[in-house]
Design an enzyme around this catalytic site. Structure first.
Site, PDB file in Angstrom:
ATOM      1  N   ASP A  55      12.586   0.841  -5.785  1.00 27.66           N
ATOM      2  CA  ASP A  55      11.595   1.837  -5.362  1.00 27.66           C
ATOM      3  C   ASP A  55      11.337   2.846  -6.470  1.00 27.66           C
ATOM      4  O   ASP A  55      10.392   3.627  -6.390  1.00 27.66           O
ATOM      5  CB  ASP A  55      12.086   2.584  -4.113  1.00 27.66           C
ATOM      6  CG  ASP A  55      11.728   1.840  -2.838  1.00 27.66           C
ATOM      7  OD1 ASP A  55      11.023   0.820  -2.927  1.00 27.66           O
ATOM      8  OD2 ASP A  55      12.164   2.282  -1.755  1.00 27.66           O
ATOM      9  N   ASP A 104      10.362  -6.689   3.919  1.00 27.47           N
ATOM     10  CA  ASP A 104      11.277  -5.581   3.613  1.00 27.47           C
ATOM     11  C   ASP A 104      12.506  -5.632   4.510  1.00 27.47           C
ATOM     12  O   ASP A 104      12.520  -6.331   5.533  1.00 27.47           O
ATOM     13  CB  ASP A 104      10.524  -4.247   3.797  1.00 27.47           C
ATOM     14  CG  ASP A 104      10.993  -3.179   2.827  1.00 27.47           C
ATOM     15  OD1 ASP A 104      12.146  -3.268   2.350  1.00 27.47           O
ATOM     16  OD2 ASP A 104      10.217  -2.246   2.562  1.00 27.47           O
TER      17      ASP A 104
HETATM   18  C1  GLA Z   1      10.802   0.491   1.402  1.00 30.94           C
HETATM   19  C2  GLA Z   1      10.184  -0.275   0.259  1.00 30.94           C
HETATM   20  C3  GLA Z   1       8.977   0.440  -0.259  1.00 30.94           C
HETATM   21  C4  GLA Z   1       7.984   0.626   0.855  1.00 30.94           C
HETATM   22  C5  GLA Z   1       8.634   1.355   2.014  1.00 30.94           C
HETATM   23  C6  GLA Z   1       7.718   1.398   3.206  1.00 30.94           C
HETATM   24  O1  GLA Z   1      11.343   1.684   0.958  1.00 30.94           O
HETATM   25  O2  GLA Z   1      11.117  -0.480  -0.759  1.00 30.94           O
HETATM   26  O3  GLA Z   1       8.392  -0.261  -1.319  1.00 30.94           O
HETATM   27  O4  GLA Z   1       7.505  -0.624   1.270  1.00 30.94           O
HETATM   28  O5  GLA Z   1       9.831   0.725   2.418  1.00 30.94           O
HETATM   29  O6  GLA Z   1       8.287   2.055   4.267  1.00 30.94           O
END
Ligand code: GLA
Length: 727
Positions: A537, A468
């Site tokens: 997301d 990420d």
């Molecule tokens: C980001 C990612 C999510 C998740 C969160 C965790 O927003 O896009 O899918 O992994 O971080 O903190």
């Protein structure tokens, strides 16, 4: 006298023709396209044509026609001489001068399988700067990659103020630019605009997360005001770079459209010492006379065969812990989720954020980033216990990391404050309570590589890593680079790639997902190391139809992670039927992101059914050709389909996106890409009673493409998925 004049005129004409014929043509060809370059008599290398395949030798006779404002479009236009447009190359020399003029100095072609590389060497006789233009032509995919190598052959240092990866010039009466824009939880929204004179620029200056608000890619439809899915000339481009990008479209006074794509030179006047050279990233180009659909399919084929790490491989159906557990879990929570995932027929469990940090435990997003040790309070049994348990249940195991980032509340932030991107004496702004680590610093590169390496050592059962990157760069600056801050943005991205090179050298088989608050890093630079992307997301079924459509314009389904989550959706609060959510997520790499314990019996039965059905046709999703049946924008109904390369199998997805009272009577879709003569058995998935009268019967491809295929989609978020199998 008259006769003499005629003879002289004829002689001059013959000489001119001879001269024209002597022009050296450099054809760069794929199965159906040609890019034609010419070496002018003065040594300038210009571009004559990019489009459907032509006989290159005929172009040798095209005379050099001076435009009203310029003298034809250079293959790599440099600031200086008579050129006043957007430059591909803009250098400033030690004496302050800005002029560069490049002339042909050599040519080389090499072949490796279906890929032909053409290297055109150029040189500025005054400054001794040398540029090699590389064109890799992928014959079967109709894709051409371009990049340049710029060498300072002079005796003094210079600064590169622009250093593009490629330039293409087109000629048409109308140019329709289609590109995506967006933001967090709303990536990849399509925008179309007709280009007027002057310059339109697609760019990012965010440092990281460069694709959250736009994407370094485009479709350009020629001679039309509408984006046409199936016909018409379309040029598409995608820049393979995860850093700041800039793609300019200059409709010049001669009505040509000159496209220049490369690293964004913003705050990046990159220094080049005498004797040094700089290699630019790849720009990916394709041309199709079969509309946007044809251009997308070209890019997808290239991506599966060459552009995506492990492209075209089938990746496992997973349960991700994030929306089901967030930061609150114990070992038992995860064990239960693994059990549930196994009983739902899934193939992998991915432990998301929240598993690390002890002195600064990661119980919220305000602590722990940087301290990648297993949290002993939440998971006292350790990671191997959980990962091995997943394996014992027949599941693969994945884990989340965000290695480029640090929370101020972390041991790392206290021990290495100089590793944080910052500008001396200024506030270190936080986004999501975190700072960015300075990947231009080799010590930080080692550390970030070490995070991955150490996490892999937590258990031999780790098969997948979700990488990420949850914020862009602000107050940009590198303590490591000192006064050389012009290097920062470029070397951050190069540092990221150096880390990924090392990871791939040691872990070639680990599946790695590229996530950046969702789709903040969806580009072909990253995809050469990553197996897939976290598309967004936002997992709302309706929103996903739009975002997956936008993604599909440039990127193949095999990289598109798509999860079914709970309702009301955690981002949009929208409520869509579970079946609709599945029918949308099954367009890509299917996953679930919810707490299985909260599903009711009837829902679990549907989950099982959808998962089993997906397994029977996902080979077509991962390796087939995409045909979009219209567009979801402004339409009540939308459909899309994948067809296997041998045209023996297809899967068709249809949706009602806005209530239309006529939908109950059946909405007609013209299927595409089938073999007209072949008969296909049509089977609707995931239902007891089909919404199409022809279900279970066989029809010719021609019939199915005629518009007779008209499933009933009576209500908002009605959806239907059909598998077509050749008899
Ligand atoms: C980001 C990612 C999510 C998740 C969160 C965790 O927003 O896009 O899918 O992994 O971080 O903190």
């Amino acid at each position: 006298m008259r006769r003499i004049t005629t003879i002289i005129a004829a002689f001059l004409l013959a000489a001119a023709l001879l001269q024209a014929q002597e022009q050296k043509i450099i054809p760069i060809e794929t199965e159906s396209t040609s890019l034609i370059l010419v070496v002018r008599n003065n040594g300038e290398v210009q571009q004559l044509y990019y489009g459907s395949k032509v006989n290159a030798s005929e172009f040798a006779a095209v005379p050099q026609r001076a435009g009203r404002y310029s003298s034809g479009f250079s293959a790599y236009p440099a600031t200086g001489g008579r050129y006043q447009g957007e430059p591909a190359l803009h250098l400033q020399y030690a004496n302050g001068n800005h002029n560069t003029e490049l002339y042909y100095s050599g040519l080389e072609t090499r072949r490796r399988g279906d890929v032909t590389t053409t290297e055109i060497r150029l040189k500025d006789p005054v400054t001794s700067v040398e540029v090699s233009l590389f064109y890799d032509a992928y014959f079967k995919e109709d894709v051409i990659l371009s990049h340049s190598v710029i060498r300072n052959g002079g005796k003094s240092p210079l600064r590169m103020l622009s250093y593009a990866s490629g330039a293409i010039s087109l000629r048409s009466d109308r140019y329709l630019l289609s590109h995506v824009h967006g933001g967090w939880a709303q990536e990849m929204q399509l925008e179309n605009e007709l280009l007027t004179h002057d310059t339109k620029v697609l760019e990012s200056r965010r440092g990281t997360q460069n694709t959250q608000v736009g994407n370094p890619s485009f479709l350009l439809s020629l001679g039309t005001s509408e984006l046409n899915e199936d016909s018409g000339d379309v040029v598409a481009g995608a820049f393979a770079w995860s850093g700041n990008y800039r793609i300019s479209f200059e409709r010049d006074p001669d009505d040509r459209l000159n496209i220049i794509a490369g690293i964004n030179p913003f705050a990046s006047a990159y220094p080049l010492a005498a004797g040094d050279s700089f290699t630019t990233p790849e720009m990916i180009w394709t041309f199709s006379s079969q509309g946007a659909g044809g251009a997308s399919r070209n890019l997808h084929r290239w991506a599966r065969n060459y552009g995506v790490y492990g492209g075209g491989n089938i990746n496992p159906i997973l349960l991700n812990s994030w929306e089901g557990a967030y930061f609150s879990f114990t070992t038992q929570t995860l064990i239960n989720m693994i059990d549930d995932a196994a009983s739902m027929g899934l193939e992998m469990f991915v432990l998301d954020d929240g598993w690390f940090g002890n002195e600064y435990p990661r119980n919220r997003d305000n602590a722990g980033l940087g301290d990648w040790q297993v949290n002993v309070t939440k998971l006292p049994e350790g990671m191997d216990y959980i990962a091995s348990y997943a394996h014992s249940k027949g599941l693969k195991f994945g884990i989340w990391i965000e290695p480029e980032m640090v929370n101020p509340n972390s041991v790392l932030a206290h021990t290495h404050p100089d590793w944080v991107v910052q500008s001396p004496g200024r506030e270190q702004y936080q986004v999501r309570n975190q700072w960015v680590l300075d990947l231009s610093n080799p010590a930080v590169q080692d550390f970030v590589y070490g995070i991955f390496d150490d996490v892999m050592k937590l258990s031999p059962a780790i098969d997948y890593v979700k990488w990420d990157c949850n914020r862009p760069v602000e107050s940009f600056g590198s303590p490591y680079l000192g006064t050389d801050q012009d290097r920062f943005y470029v070397e951050y991205c190069q540092g990221f790639y150096k880390v990924m090179e090392r990871i791939r050298a040691k872990y070639p088989d680990v599946l790695v997902q590229c996530c950046s608050s969702g789709g903040g890093r969806v580009d072909y630079g990253a995809l050469s190391y990553f197996n897939e992307v976290w598309t967004s997301d936002d997992t709302d079924g309706y929103e996903r139809v739009l975002m997956q459509y936008g993604t599909s314009l440039i990127y193949p389904a095999c990289v598109m992670a798509a999860h079914v989550s709970a309702v009301p959706n955690h981002q949009s609060r929208n409520v869509t039927p579970l079946k609709f959510r599945f029918d949308v997520a099954c367009q890509g790499r299917l996953g679930l992101e919810l707490q299985p314990k909260l599903l009711e019996e009837s829902e679990l039965a549907l989950v099982n059914r959808c998962v089993e059905s997906y397994k029977t046709y996902r080979d077509v999703v991962f390796t087939g050709d995409l045909y979009r049946l219209g567009t979801p924008y402004g339409n009540d109904f939308y459909g899309m389909m994948y067809v296997s390369p041998d045209k023996r199998k297809a899967v068709v997805y249809t949706y009602c996106l806005r209530f239309n009272a006529l939908g109950g009577e059946g909405h007609s879709f013209k299927l595409k890409g089938l073999d007209p003569a072949r008969r296909y058995k049509v089977t609707e998935q995931n239902v007891n009673r089909s919404c199409w009268w022809g279900n279970g019967r066989s029809f010719t491809g021609a019939f199915l493409e005629s518009g007779a295929f008209n499933p009933s989609l009576p209500s908002l978020y009605s959806s239907a998925v059909f598998v077509l199998e050749a008899e």
